[in-house]
Design a protein around this motif. Structure first.
Motif, PDB file in Angstrom:
ATOM      1  N   HIS A   1       0.861  -1.167   0.000  1.00 25.34           N
ATOM      2  CA  HIS A   1       0.000   0.000   0.000  1.00 25.34           C
ATOM      3  C   HIS A   1       0.907   1.231   0.000  1.00 25.34           C
ATOM      4  CE1 HIS A   1      -3.448  -2.570   1.079  1.00 25.34           C
ATOM      5  NE2 HIS A   1      -2.619  -3.171   1.908  1.00 25.34           N
TER       6      HIS A   1
ATOM      7  N   CYS B   1      -4.708   5.832  -0.175  1.00 22.25           N
ATOM      8  CA  CYS B   1      -3.769   4.774  -0.521  1.00 22.25           C
ATOM      9  C   CYS B   1      -3.354   5.074  -1.953  1.00 22.25           C
ATOM     10  CB  CYS B   1      -4.403   3.390  -0.436  1.00 22.25           C
ATOM     11  SG  CYS B   1      -3.249   2.087  -0.948  1.00 22.25           S
TER      12      CYS B   1
ATOM     13  N   GLU C   1      -1.214   3.207  -3.903  1.00 26.06           N
ATOM     14  CA  GLU C   1      -0.621   2.064  -4.601  1.00 26.06           C
ATOM     15  C   GLU C   1      -1.764   1.101  -4.846  1.00 26.06           C
ATOM     16  OE1 GLU C   1       2.955   1.727  -5.100  1.00 26.06           O
ATOM     17  OE2 GLU C   1       2.160   0.288  -6.528  1.00 26.06           O
ATOM     18  N   TYR C   2      -1.974   0.724  -6.128  1.00 25.62           N
ATOM     19  CA  TYR C   2      -3.104  -0.140  -6.432  1.00 25.62           C
ATOM     20  C   TYR C   2      -2.975  -1.457  -5.670  1.00 25.62           C
ATOM     21  CZ  TYR C   2      -6.614  -2.863  -8.717  1.00 25.62           C
ATOM     22  OH  TYR C   2      -7.697  -3.665  -8.940  1.00 25.62           O
ATOM     23  N   CYS C   3      -3.977  -1.750  -4.815  1.00 22.09           N
ATOM     24  CA  CYS C   3      -3.833  -2.887  -3.900  1.00 22.09           C
ATOM     25  C   CYS C   3      -5.031  -3.823  -3.950  1.00 22.09           C
ATOM     26  CB  CYS C   3      -3.614  -2.369  -2.484  1.00 22.09           C
ATOM     27  SG  CYS C   3      -4.915  -1.238  -1.922  1.00 22.09           S
TER      28      CYS C   3
ATOM     29  N   HIS D   1      -9.175  -0.691  -3.552  1.00 20.73           N
ATOM     30  CA  HIS D   1      -8.077   0.269  -3.391  1.00 20.73           C
ATOM     31  C   HIS D   1      -8.599   1.699  -3.289  1.00 20.73           C
ATOM     32  CE1 HIS D   1      -4.742   2.858  -4.542  1.00 20.73           C
ATOM     33  NE2 HIS D   1      -5.400   3.184  -5.627  1.00 20.73           N
TER      34      HIS D   1
ATOM     35  N   MET E   1      -9.768   2.824   0.036  1.00 19.21           N
ATOM     36  CA  MET E   1      -8.830   2.787   1.162  1.00 19.21           C
ATOM     37  C   MET E   1      -8.376   4.210   1.489  1.00 19.21           C
ATOM     38  SD  MET E   1      -5.641   0.226   1.534  1.00 19.21           S
ATOM     39  CE  MET E   1      -4.496   0.308   2.906  1.00 19.21           C
TER      40      MET E   1
HETATM   41 CU1  CUA Z   1      -4.072   0.006  -0.301  1.00 18.27          CU
HETATM   42 CU2  CUA Z   1      -4.273   0.803  -2.509  1.00 18.27          CU
END
Ligand code: CUA
Length: 333
Positions: A143, A178, A180-182, A186, A189
């Motif tokens: 993340h 967030c 960062e693609y998670c 995502h 987040m």
């Molecule tokens: Cu955690 Cu995107």
């Protein structure tokens, strides 16, 4: 300007201004050269267009010209490099007296814990005018903790602590993303960072009664897992005495030395065989999968608290030989 479409987020941390200044410099320099190049292309295309009776001539090289268009960009890039490095170095070195806050990222929420034991989800409360250091880890995928108003973004990784710090200068509520693609949620987040006046922050801490400090819940985990049967404080145990270890260099059995920081302590719990303290046998079992990331942070807080100057100094006997070669209590950065 446009109130619903702000071009520029609020400058809510001490670093925000210096990041913005560098950003504006980059915009102006790249903008100037973009316009210059396109203008020259257009002017030359008209001025030197093909016309009857005109013959193109070959131009041979010119050292003066080549030196000019090499040295000027070199100088500009060096300004960008030195300036950027200075801003970056300031951002990655938390001041020694920063207040600690801990962050655990997971799909798809931010779990935050204050040393006093107060926990929050997708929200972070901090006092204005203090240096705040975040120690962050993910319990699943990568993340990234991003607060645009602070001009701060830091990856949050599984298996390793990363840190970031800021100095809020303006009370208010700011976005937390967030970055960062998670996975599926995502985009959900997200959360809020609330910067409060110090008195309000104290009141908020008191109003959110915690079951105990992080160090005390760490002490509980330490007892429950039976750590204390080997890591004894009174007599020599089968494992090193942990009092006074945090922040100190530790001598290993292969002759090297490591700094007892958060990552080292975490590794010693999850992968105890990786770095064996000199004078001890590799008998500790792994606690991988047994302790959660939250418990690990509590354990580290507890071990850290064993190194803080105690009111009764005799309660923490000196570390066994080989554990802390310097043996002393001097501050190590
Ligand atoms: Cu955690 Cu995107």
């Amino acid at each position: 300007m446009w109130h619903n479409v702000p071009l520029w987020p609020a400058q809510a941390a001490s670093q925000s201004g210096s990041v913005d200044l560098l950003y504006v410099f980059l915009l102006v320099v790249t903008g100037f050269f973009t316009i210059l190049v396109f203008a020259v292309v257009a002017i030359f295309a008209i001025k030197y267009r093909q016309r009857p009776g005109r013959q193109a001539t070959q131009i041979e090289g010119s050292y003066a010209l080549e030196a000019t268009w090499t040295l000027i960009p070199f100088g500009i890039f060096m300004i960008m490099f030195v300036w950027g490095a200075a801003v970056y170095m300031k951002q990655v070195q938390p001041p020694a007296d920063s207040m600690d806050i801990f962050v655990v990222g997971k799909q798809w929420m931010w779990k935050i814990e204050h040393p006093e034991g107060v926990r929050e989800i997708d929200a972070l409360h901090v006092p204005v005018g203090r240096d705040v250091k975040l120690t962050m880890i993910s319990q699943d995928v990568i993340h990234s903790f991003y607060v645009p108003a602070f001009r701060m973004k830091q990856d949050v990784l599984p298996g390793r602590y990363t840190t970031m710090w800021f100095h809020p200068i303006k009370p208010g509520t700011y976005h937390l993303f967030c970055a960062e693609y998670c996975g599926t949620l995502h985009s959900g987040m997200i959360g809020e960072v609330t910067v409060m006046e110090p008195a309000d922050y104290e009141a908020w801490l008191r109003g959110n009664a915690a079951e105990g400090t992080m160090a005390s819940s760490g002490q509980k985990v330490f007892a429950e897992l039976g750590c204390s049967s080997c890591h004894r404080f009174d007599t020599q145990g089968r494992g090193p005495d942990l009092a006074g270890v945090y922040g100190k260099p530790v001598m290993l059995d292969n002759g090297t030395t490591v700094q007892a920081d958060e990552n080292y302590i975490r590794e010693s719990i999850i992968n105890p065989g990786t770095k064996i303290v000199a004078g001890f046998k590799p008998i500790m079992p792994t606690y991988n999968g047994i302790v959660t990331e939250d418990q690990l942070l509590s354990l580290i807080s507890y071990i850290k608290s064993l190194s803080q100057p105690q009111p009764a100094e005799q309660s923490a006997p000196p570390a066994p030989e080989g554990n802390a070669p310097n043996g002393g209590k001097e501050k190590v950065k």
